[in-house]
Write an enzyme that holds these catalytic residues in place. Structure first.
Site, PDB file in Angstrom:
ATOM      1  N   ARG A 111      24.664  23.557 -11.203  1.00 44.28           N
ATOM      2  CA  ARG A 111      25.618  24.030 -12.212  1.00 44.28           C
ATOM      3  C   ARG A 111      25.183  23.619 -13.616  1.00 44.28           C
ATOM      4  O   ARG A 111      25.512  24.284 -14.588  1.00 44.28           O
ATOM      5  CB  ARG A 111      27.024  23.524 -11.867  1.00 44.28           C
ATOM      6  CG  ARG A 111      27.164  22.035 -11.825  1.00 44.28           C
ATOM      7  CD  ARG A 111      28.413  21.581 -11.069  1.00 44.28           C
ATOM      8  NE  ARG A 111      28.258  21.731  -9.612  1.00 44.28           N
ATOM      9  CZ  ARG A 111      29.207  21.434  -8.730  1.00 44.28           C
ATOM     10  NH1 ARG A 111      30.392  21.000  -9.136  1.00 44.28           N
ATOM     11  NH2 ARG A 111      28.990  21.590  -7.433  1.00 44.28           N
ATOM     12  N   LYS A 169      20.069  12.407  -1.668  1.00 44.32           N
ATOM     13  CA  LYS A 169      20.595  12.922  -0.400  1.00 44.32           C
ATOM     14  C   LYS A 169      20.121  12.003   0.717  1.00 44.32           C
ATOM     15  O   LYS A 169      19.023  11.449   0.642  1.00 44.32           O
ATOM     16  CB  LYS A 169      20.068  14.347  -0.153  1.00 44.32           C
ATOM     17  CG  LYS A 169      20.689  15.394  -1.061  1.00 44.32           C
ATOM     18  CD  LYS A 169      20.182  16.788  -0.722  1.00 44.32           C
ATOM     19  CE  LYS A 169      20.657  17.814  -1.738  1.00 44.32           C
ATOM     20  NZ  LYS A 169      22.111  18.059  -1.719  1.00 44.32           N
TER      21      LYS A 169
HETATM   22  N1  BES Z   1      21.713  22.436  -3.434  1.00 37.42           N
HETATM   23  C1  BES Z   1      22.874  21.734  -3.075  1.00 37.42           C
HETATM   24  C2  BES Z   1      23.845  22.549  -2.215  1.00 37.42           C
HETATM   25  C3  BES Z   1      23.343  23.044  -0.884  1.00 37.42           C
HETATM   26  C4  BES Z   1      23.590  22.342   0.280  1.00 37.42           C
HETATM   27  C5  BES Z   1      22.680  24.250  -0.779  1.00 37.42           C
HETATM   28  C6  BES Z   1      23.161  22.821   1.494  1.00 37.42           C
HETATM   29  C7  BES Z   1      22.253  24.736   0.446  1.00 37.42           C
HETATM   30  C8  BES Z   1      22.485  24.017   1.579  1.00 37.42           C
HETATM   31  C9  BES Z   1      23.632  21.301  -4.336  1.00 37.42           C
HETATM   32  O1  BES Z   1      22.854  21.009  -5.436  1.00 37.42           O
HETATM   33  C10 BES Z   1      24.428  20.071  -4.004  1.00 37.42           C
HETATM   34  O2  BES Z   1      23.833  19.096  -3.662  1.00 37.42           O
HETATM   35  N2  BES Z   1      25.752  20.197  -4.092  1.00 37.42           N
HETATM   36  C11 BES Z   1      26.644  19.117  -3.815  1.00 37.42           C
HETATM   37  C12 BES Z   1      27.687  19.090  -4.909  1.00 37.42           C
HETATM   38  C13 BES Z   1      28.532  17.843  -4.914  1.00 37.42           C
HETATM   39  C14 BES Z   1      27.704  16.634  -5.308  1.00 37.42           C
HETATM   40  C15 BES Z   1      29.669  18.050  -5.899  1.00 37.42           C
HETATM   41  C16 BES Z   1      27.302  19.393  -2.463  1.00 37.42           C
HETATM   42  O3  BES Z   1      27.536  20.528  -2.109  1.00 37.42           O
HETATM   43  O4  BES Z   1      27.529  18.421  -1.750  1.00 37.42           O
HETATM   44 ZN    ZN Z   2      22.214  18.972  -5.474  1.00 38.40          ZN
END
Ligand code: BES
Ligand code: ZN
Ligand code: ZN
Length: 456
Positions: free
Chosen positions: A308, A235
């Site tokens: 997931r 991130k």
């Molecule tokens: N934990 C994150 C999602 C999240 C973001 C939760 C902000 C709470 C606040 C999750 O693991 C993630 O990073 N999801 C990605 C998925 C994508 C790579 C398909 C997302 O939402 O960008």
């Molecule tokens: Zn993630």
């Protein structure tokens, strides 16, 4: 926060409700006594939603003027025409939730932390008092869930989370068992093991069981990513608060604890797949292929879609309990926040009856849900060239319907369950939002909803 039931307001700052604008709060001194005036707005316009915020605003107002002991009349909200015990429970839950602050890492100020210490309820009957007692249990478990979620990632590893599950049910008739890496390897839980590979703290898989009744269990599975760095798809920037990416797990732990505390007659199982998503030398690479517990292979298109993966193994594991219903709870996608903002979690299910039930309970519990589609049309999002499924859509198409795509991935595993299943994407409600009248940080959702669901 202590509750007492009395006839006199002596020693307490009494709350008087006026029809001034909702949220107005004024400390009024009359000679040696004082009272706190709280505006409710027009009585006829107070709904259950605004009532919840109103109750919390009493505590916030008291904290602002440093009043530690408050009292109010049990009859103050009779105009809401709610069942007495239900009304009292909502009052206790929300007073406690508003009083909560995460202070574990703060030095205590000389004058102590701002807190309401005692609430005296005037003129209550048995039903009201029973409602308060139940609401206290609910509020305390919600707050304990917030404490778990608020704990910094460095101090909340998969092992710590497993220990927290044990600790949460101390003295309660709940069995807790944790699988370590060797056991997970033996079972073939390649998805959760894959996510944990880049971290120095190994994954754990915890099973909680409360048997308040016989019959097929309700299985709750909570995403327990103790820190989500994104992995190799790191991130960027800050402000992600990804130490709270185990909020789903925390809510499952405390929903099971709550069911046991309130002596529910139901059979409930909580599954906590926990891992830390880090970009260490052993980490998953984009396009690595994992073999999940189900036997299905998964192409990891993006290592940041890790929740997931751990849930896929948990959903397959759920099958061995022959459940009556399975719910999973996960801060799964930023996309659910893009769709819904900060005031509702996303509900994804293919079961109409379960959807209707959860939506109704979300309104009454205060853990609000809004439904997003999980139609066949979206199934193409999990197609992989080299494996059975992909963990997300590659390229620019991945920008759309991310919450549905996450749900669609989980559906590939949930469809083997042969029972109704729903996925709650709680990313929008991971933290409190402006207007909630709650402290900053974890919101403790959806403990109230999960408990209401178990009870029904
Ligand atoms: N934990 C994150 C999602 C999240 C973001 C939760 C902000 C709470 C606040 C999750 O693991 C993630 O990073 N999801 C990605 C998925 C994508 C790579 C398909 C997302 O939402 O960008
Ligand atoms: Zn993630
Ligand atoms: Zn995550």
């Amino acid at each position: 926060m202590k509750f007492s039931f009395g006839a006199s307001t002596k020693g307490f700052t009494h709350i008087r409700f006026t029809e001034e604008v909702r949220g107005t709060a004024r400390l009024v001194r009359e000679g040696t006594s004082e009272h706190l005036e709280i505006g409710t707005g027009k009585r006829s316009e107070v709904s259950q939603r605004t009532f919840i915020i109103l109750i919390r605003s009493i505590v916030q107002a008291a904290k602002r003027v440093r009043v530690k002991k408050i009292s109010f009349d049990a009859s103050a909200f009779a105009f809401l025409k709610m069942e007495e015990a239900e009304l009292a429970s909502l009052i206790a839950q929300n007073l406690l939730m508003a009083n909560y602050e995460y202070t574990a890492y703060k030095t205590k100020p000389k004058e102590g932390f701002k807190q309401v210490e005692e609430v005296c309820i005037i003129g209550s009957n048995k039903a009201f008092q029973a409602g308060i007692k139940k609401g206290v249990a609910i509020g305390e478990e919600v707050n304990a869930c917030r404490t778990l979620a608020n704990t910094p990632g460095g101090d909340m590893t998969p092992k710590t989370l497993a220990k927290a599950a044990k600790f949460a049910v101390t003295g309660l008739p709940v069995s807790v068992r944790t699988l370590g890496v060797p056991e997970m390897q033996k079972l073939g839980m390649g998805a959760i093991l894959g996510v944990g590979k880049g971290s120095e703290t190994p994954p754990t898989f915890t099973i909680m069981e409360y048997k308040g009744g016989t019959g097929a269990p309700i299985v709750l599975a909570g995403k327990g990513i103790t820190f989500d760095s994104g992995g190799i798809n790191l991130k960027s920037g800050d402000g992600h608060e990804m130490h709270m990416d185990m909020s789903g797990a925390a809510s499952v732990i405390h929903a099971v604890a709550l069911a046991a505390r309130l002596k529910s007659k139901k059979h409930v199982i909580g599954l906590i797949p926990a891992a830390e998503n880090m970009p260490g030398g052993g980490a998953l690479r984009p396009h690595d292929i994992l073999k999940s517990l189900s036997g299905k292979t998964i192409e990891v298109i993006n290592t940041d879609a890790e929740g997931r993966l751990v849930l896929a193994d948990a959903l397959t594991y759920a099958k061995r309990f022959k459940p009556s219903v399975v719910l999973d709870v996960a801060t799964l996608t930023g996309s659910s926040m893009s769709a819904l903002g900060l005031y509702a979690s996303a509900l994804l299910t293919r079961d109409e009856k379960l959807a209707a039930q959860l939506l109704t309970l979300s309104e009454t519990s205060g853990d609000y849900l809004w439904r997003l589609p999980l139609w066949d049309e979206y199934e193409s999002s999990v197609k992989s060239t080299f494996a059975d499924v992909a963990n997300c859509v590659s390229g620019s198409a991945g920008r759309y319907a991310g919450a549905t795509n996450g749900g669609m991935f989980l559906w590939q595993f949930a469809k083997e369950l042969e029972c109704p299943w729903a996925h709650l994407d709680t990313a929008p409600r991971m933290t409190s939002a402006p207007g909630d009248e709650l402290a900053k940080g974890a919101a403790g959702e959806p403990v109230r909803l999960l408990y209401a669901f178990i009870e029904q």
